[in-house]
Scaffold this active site. Structure first.
Site, PDB file in Angstrom:
ATOM      1  N   HIS A  34       1.137  -1.128   0.115  1.00 11.60           N
ATOM      2  CA  HIS A  34      -0.049  -0.186   0.221  1.00 11.60           C
ATOM      3  C   HIS A  34       0.989   0.846   0.003  1.00 11.60           C
ATOM      4  O   HIS A  34       1.596   1.349   0.372  1.00 11.60           O
ATOM      5  CB  HIS A  34      -0.840  -0.174   1.173  1.00 11.60           C
ATOM      6  CG  HIS A  34       0.048   0.068   2.554  1.00 11.60           C
ATOM      7  ND1 HIS A  34       0.832  -0.953   3.264  1.00 11.60           N
ATOM      8  CD2 HIS A  34       0.424   0.993   3.598  1.00 11.60           C
ATOM      9  CE1 HIS A  34       1.390  -0.374   4.164  1.00 11.60           C
ATOM     10  NE2 HIS A  34       1.213   0.870   4.488  1.00 11.60           N
ATOM     11  N   HIS A 115       5.736   5.680  -1.140  1.00 14.56           N
ATOM     12  CA  HIS A 115       5.984   4.233  -1.390  1.00 14.56           C
ATOM     13  C   HIS A 115       5.932   2.486  -1.377  1.00 14.56           C
ATOM     14  O   HIS A 115       4.868   2.994  -0.835  1.00 14.56           O
ATOM     15  CB  HIS A 115       7.920   4.029  -0.342  1.00 14.56           C
ATOM     16  CG  HIS A 115       7.269   3.932   0.614  1.00 14.56           C
ATOM     17  ND1 HIS A 115       6.864   5.202   1.590  1.00 14.56           N
ATOM     18  CD2 HIS A 115       7.062   3.276   1.391  1.00 14.56           C
ATOM     19  CE1 HIS A 115       6.949   4.681   3.119  1.00 14.56           C
ATOM     20  NE2 HIS A 115       6.753   3.445   2.633  1.00 14.56           N
TER      21      HIS A 115
END
EC number: 3.1.-.-
Length: 169
Positions: A34, A115
């Protein structure tokens, strides 16, 4: 109740990221790949409906976001964490800013670095070995994400679960 907001990619995108996470991420079983939009925050159970309504309200007119993981990077020397860096677009930044304000459960603790974590909980030696390998392989994953997910930490199962999604339209 401990909750947070994240962009969760498609199953095929997750499979690519999980190919690394299975081997290198100590948190692999606790949460799916995620991009954190709003880090975890605590609410009372009776506040959940109002949080959902506020999320819907803030997302009005906000469209899908393009995500492009471009290379391996790390948070070293602060943390021995390796991640796939996501190109920071205006849309991603705006989405992050919508939910990291004092009037929505506080400011972010850290600057926004979009990220996908692929390795954490590493010793310094493990970090050096793994980062070198991952950096050589490279990454080029692209996707349009069309919903924001609300996650809740399940203490009994010791993992994060999606409890609602909000269309980015």
């Amino acid at each position: 109740m401990n909750i947070g907001l994240a962009l969760i990619p498609s199953k095929s995108f997750q499979d690519e990221v999980n190919g690394y996470r299975k081997r290198y991420d100590t948190e692999y079983a606790r949460i799916m790949p995620h991009i954190t939009i709003k880090s975890h925050f605590e609410i009372n159970d009776d506040e959940l409906d109002s949080v959902k309504e506020e999320v819907k309200k803030r997302l009005e007119g906000f469209g899908p976001v393009d995500v492009h993981a471009t290379k391996a990077s790390s948070f070293k020397p602060t943390n021995n964490v390796i991640y796939f860096k996501v190109a920071k677009t205006d849309e991603l930044e705006q989405l992050f800013n919508l939910f990291n304000t004092e009037d929505f459960h506080g400011e972010a603790e850290h600057p926004f670095v979009p990220h996908f974590t692929i390795a954490q909980g590493l010793t310094s030696q493990e970090f050096e070995d793994i980062f070198g390998q991952v950096e050589l392989v490279g990454v080029d994953l692209k996707e349009k994400i069309e919903e924001l997910s609300l996650l809740r930490y399940d203490e009994e199962e010791d993992k994060w679960k999606v409890i609602d999604t909000f269309k980015l339209a």
